[in-house]
Design a protein around this motif. Structure first.
Motif, PDB file in Angstrom:
ATOM      1  N   LEU A  87       0.828  -1.209   0.000  1.00 34.11           N
ATOM      2  CA  LEU A  87       0.000   0.000   0.000  1.00 34.11           C
ATOM      3  C   LEU A  87       0.865   1.263   0.000  1.00 34.11           C
ATOM      4  CD1 LEU A  87      -2.849  -1.112   2.423  1.00 34.11           C
ATOM      5  CD2 LEU A  87      -2.984  -0.837  -0.066  1.00 34.11           C
ATOM      6  N   GLU A  88       1.985   1.170   0.668  1.00 36.97           N
ATOM      7  CA  GLU A  88       2.922   2.307   0.676  1.00 36.97           C
ATOM      8  C   GLU A  88       3.427   2.578  -0.751  1.00 36.97           C
ATOM      9  OE1 GLU A  88       4.033   4.427   2.832  1.00 36.97           O
ATOM     10  OE2 GLU A  88       5.757   5.189   1.683  1.00 36.97           O
ATOM     11  N   SER A  98       0.774   4.291  -2.681  1.00 35.38           N
ATOM     12  CA  SER A  98       0.408   5.637  -2.218  1.00 35.38           C
ATOM     13  C   SER A  98       1.096   6.742  -3.030  1.00 35.38           C
ATOM     14  CB  SER A  98       0.734   5.786  -0.732  1.00 35.38           C
ATOM     15  OG  SER A  98       2.134   5.792  -0.578  1.00 35.38           O
ATOM     16  N   LYS A  99       2.143   6.367  -3.771  1.00 35.40           N
ATOM     17  CA  LYS A  99       2.870   7.390  -4.545  1.00 35.40           C
ATOM     18  C   LYS A  99       2.200   7.684  -5.887  1.00 35.40           C
ATOM     19  CE  LYS A  99       7.083   5.571  -2.577  1.00 35.40           C
ATOM     20  NZ  LYS A  99       7.900   4.396  -2.751  1.00 35.40           N
ATOM     21  N   SER A 146      -8.459  -1.984   0.527  1.00 36.37           N
ATOM     22  CA  SER A 146      -7.919  -0.691   0.911  1.00 36.37           C
ATOM     23  C   SER A 146      -7.871   0.255  -0.301  1.00 36.37           C
ATOM     24  CB  SER A 146      -6.517  -0.897   1.496  1.00 36.37           C
ATOM     25  OG  SER A 146      -5.975   0.328   1.823  1.00 36.37           O
ATOM     26  N   THR A 182     -10.263   4.130  -1.615  1.00 41.59           N
ATOM     27  CA  THR A 182      -9.848   5.389  -2.251  1.00 41.59           C
ATOM     28  C   THR A 182     -10.345   5.481  -3.682  1.00 41.59           C
ATOM     29  OG1 THR A 182      -7.823   5.144  -0.961  1.00 41.59           O
ATOM     30  CG2 THR A 182      -7.829   6.889  -2.628  1.00 41.59           C
TER      31      THR A 182
END
Ligand code: SF4
Length: 219
Positions: free
Chosen positions: A70-71, A74-75, A105, A109
């Motif tokens: 997920l990190e 996130s970019k 997740s 978004t």
């Protein structure tokens, strides 16, 4: 390499880390979360330790955690991409729970995110239960490698750890998945498979009520 795009070029250049993929507009993003697979296909790029370790898709540092995946995501803005494809160097459903958690997740978004699963279709044997209900609302498309027109050839090609029952299992998986996923397709590779066998595969898919996709051969 966990997130990548496919360039269409042969060999290593064919896979490009998302960080080096430039503008992602309209592109498919591939997600590679595991090295594990219940098969050892004769044509697979991971046949030898050397092949594995030299391939950028081999997860040298082990599997990334849900948070790490997920990190990475996130970019990027996933509103502009075409489709997210769980694929990679292993069988994505070896990490069923984690794959579902990542999708849930991301869909918080991006509720309209299109998601595809490329799979060998053996998850129900891996888990000893029907996992297809867990695909609902998460995947728009499930693409299952049919590989062969009969169980013996399938086993010869895939060397599945589940033996001769594997072929029936992937066909069952396709039928069960149809209840939860809008598009279920099975695939074979053009040129690798002669026309008469493709015809038999087409009939098998017709009987199962799924689409056969003949993928272009890339050597
Ligand atoms: S199912 Fe896919 S990843 Fe697994 S051995 Fe076969 S080609 Fe390789």
């Amino acid at each position: 390499m966990v997130l990548y795009t496919v360039t269409g070029k042969v060999g290593e250049e064919g896979y490009l880390d998302i960080a080096k993929s430039g503008d992602l507009t309209g592109k498919n993003i591939y997600v590679n979360m595991t090295n594990k697979c219940p098969c050892s296909c004769v044509f697979c790029l991971r046949q030898t330790k050397k092949q594995q370790e030299n391939n950028t898709l081999w997860l040298k540092d082990g599997e990334p955690s849900i948070e790490e995946v997920l990190e990475l995501f996130s970019k990027y803005d996933l509103n502009i991409i075409n489709e997210l494809v769980f694929c990679g160097f292993g069988e994505p459903l070896e990490r069923l729970e984690d794959v579902c958690a990542v999708i849930d997740s991301l869909k918080n978004t991006y509720p309209n995110l299109k998601v595809r699963l490329n799979t060998i279709g053996l998850a129900n044997l891996i888990y000893g239960r029907d996992v297809t209900p867990e695909l609902e609302g998460r995947f728009d498309t499930v693409s299952i490698s049919l590989n062969a027109p009969d169980e013996n050839e399938f086993l010869e090609l895939t060397r599945s750890r589940y033996g001769i029952q594997s072929y029936a299992a992937i066909k069952d998986f396709a039928v069960l998945a149809k209840r939860y996923v809008p598009h279920v397709v099975m695939t074979v590779v053009d040129k690798v498979m002669p026309e008469d066998k493709i015809k038999r595969c087409r009939q098998i898919c017709k009987d199962l009520g799924v689409t056969l996709r003949v993928r272009p051969f890339e050597n």
